[in-house]
Design a protein around this motif. Sequence first.
Motif, PDB file in Angstrom:
ATOM      1  N   HIS A  29       0.835  -1.198   0.000  1.00 23.94           N
ATOM      2  CA  HIS A  29       0.000   0.000   0.000  1.00 23.94           C
ATOM      3  C   HIS A  29       0.877   1.259   0.000  1.00 23.94           C
ATOM      4  O   HIS A  29       0.583   2.233  -0.707  1.00 23.94           O
ATOM      5  N   ASN A  33       1.026   4.149  -2.895  1.00 25.94           N
ATOM      6  CA  ASN A  33       0.709   5.530  -2.521  1.00 25.94           C
ATOM      7  C   ASN A  33       1.876   6.481  -2.774  1.00 25.94           C
ATOM      8  O   ASN A  33       1.666   7.654  -3.110  1.00 25.94           O
ATOM      9  N   SER A  36       2.137   8.496  -5.915  1.00 26.13           N
ATOM     10  CA  SER A  36       1.362   9.732  -6.071  1.00 26.13           C
ATOM     11  C   SER A  36       2.233  10.962  -5.867  1.00 26.13           C
ATOM     12  O   SER A  36       1.896  12.057  -6.334  1.00 26.13           O
ATOM     13  N   PHE A  43       0.506   6.939 -10.684  1.00 27.63           N
ATOM     14  CA  PHE A  43      -0.423   6.577  -9.612  1.00 27.63           C
ATOM     15  C   PHE A  43      -1.779   6.180 -10.184  1.00 27.63           C
ATOM     16  O   PHE A  43      -2.385   5.192  -9.749  1.00 27.63           O
ATOM     17  N   SER A  47      -3.365   2.478  -9.755  1.00 30.05           N
ATOM     18  CA  SER A  47      -4.633   2.439  -9.025  1.00 30.05           C
ATOM     19  C   SER A  47      -5.752   1.886  -9.895  1.00 30.05           C
ATOM     20  O   SER A  47      -6.611   1.139  -9.418  1.00 30.05           O
ATOM     21  N   HIS A 120     -10.182   5.607   7.080  1.00 31.50           N
ATOM     22  CA  HIS A 120      -9.621   5.333   5.755  1.00 31.50           C
ATOM     23  C   HIS A 120     -10.661   4.663   4.848  1.00 31.50           C
ATOM     24  O   HIS A 120     -10.767   4.995   3.665  1.00 31.50           O
ATOM     25  N   TYR A 145      -5.927   9.971  -8.827  1.00 27.10           N
ATOM     26  CA  TYR A 145      -5.018  10.945  -8.218  1.00 27.10           C
ATOM     27  C   TYR A 145      -5.798  12.114  -7.626  1.00 27.10           C
ATOM     28  O   TYR A 145      -5.567  12.506  -6.474  1.00 27.10           O
ATOM     29  N   THR A 148      -7.655  11.188  -4.489  1.00 27.04           N
ATOM     30  CA  THR A 148      -6.764  10.945  -3.349  1.00 27.04           C
ATOM     31  C   THR A 148      -6.270  12.237  -2.726  1.00 27.04           C
ATOM     32  O   THR A 148      -6.395  12.442  -1.514  1.00 27.04           O
ATOM     33  N   PHE A 208       4.288   7.334   5.052  1.00 32.00           N
ATOM     34  CA  PHE A 208       2.876   7.694   4.908  1.00 32.00           C
ATOM     35  C   PHE A 208       2.626   9.129   5.385  1.00 32.00           C
ATOM     36  O   PHE A 208       1.841   9.867   4.781  1.00 32.00           O
ATOM     37  N   ILE A 211       3.736  11.474   2.692  1.00 32.91           N
ATOM     38  CA  ILE A 211       2.785  11.537   1.580  1.00 32.91           C
ATOM     39  C   ILE A 211       1.616  12.465   1.930  1.00 32.91           C
ATOM     40  O   ILE A 211       1.223  13.325   1.132  1.00 32.91           O
TER      41      ILE A 211
END
Length: 221
Positions: A29, A33, A36, A43, A47, A120, A145, A148, A208, A211
């Motif tokens: 994951h 991610n 992106s 991405f 995806s 989430h 994209y 997200t 994470f 990001i």
Amino acid sequence: MGGILKSSIARKLVMALSGLFLVLFLLQHFLINFTSVLSADLFNEISHFMGTNFFVQFLLQPVLILGVIVHFVMGIALEIKNRNARVKKYVRFNGGANSSWMSRNMIWTGLVVLAFLGLHFYDFWFPEIYHKYIAIHPEDPMRYYGETVAKFQDPIRTGLYVISFIFLALHLLHGFSSSFQTVGWHQKFYKGLRGATVAFSILIPLGFIFIALFHYINQVQ
């Protein structure tokens, strides 16, 4: 199966194996991610593949959801059993003398992570299910994209993601390495793995966080 799962050892083994499975998903994951940050087109391409591939959607995704349920149910069951087993209270007992803060608070860090998973799912999984199977919108390979990064326009939601990943790191710092002990990993190899699990437990949640902050800062500038 019911008799096996009544055993504390069996529950710990199931929780460890499901935890290791979820760690693999976490890495996958993160890698998706992170694209992106590198390229919106890349991405979107990945995806779109993940979101339309039959094997991923109808085989791996149910297994993943089952893994999450099993892991947290086993963890809560073990915590309840452990609390009920403490029939004597030792006034002078120092819980930190032989265990880390993370190991003593796995249930709480785990519950925070579970709450984050709920957020989430609300942000991404439920809208995806609605888009594809309820509203039945035509598939747009370029939509991922934008959908997200839009979630990180809100500073409160971005902050919740950051806090949740900090708790994920705390949960992993004990849980990841202890899972190898539970499944019987030889002590000689476990010592070498300890450094790798610590690095993973810190770097992946930090990734994470990066990001989330990257997309938030890019939108407020």
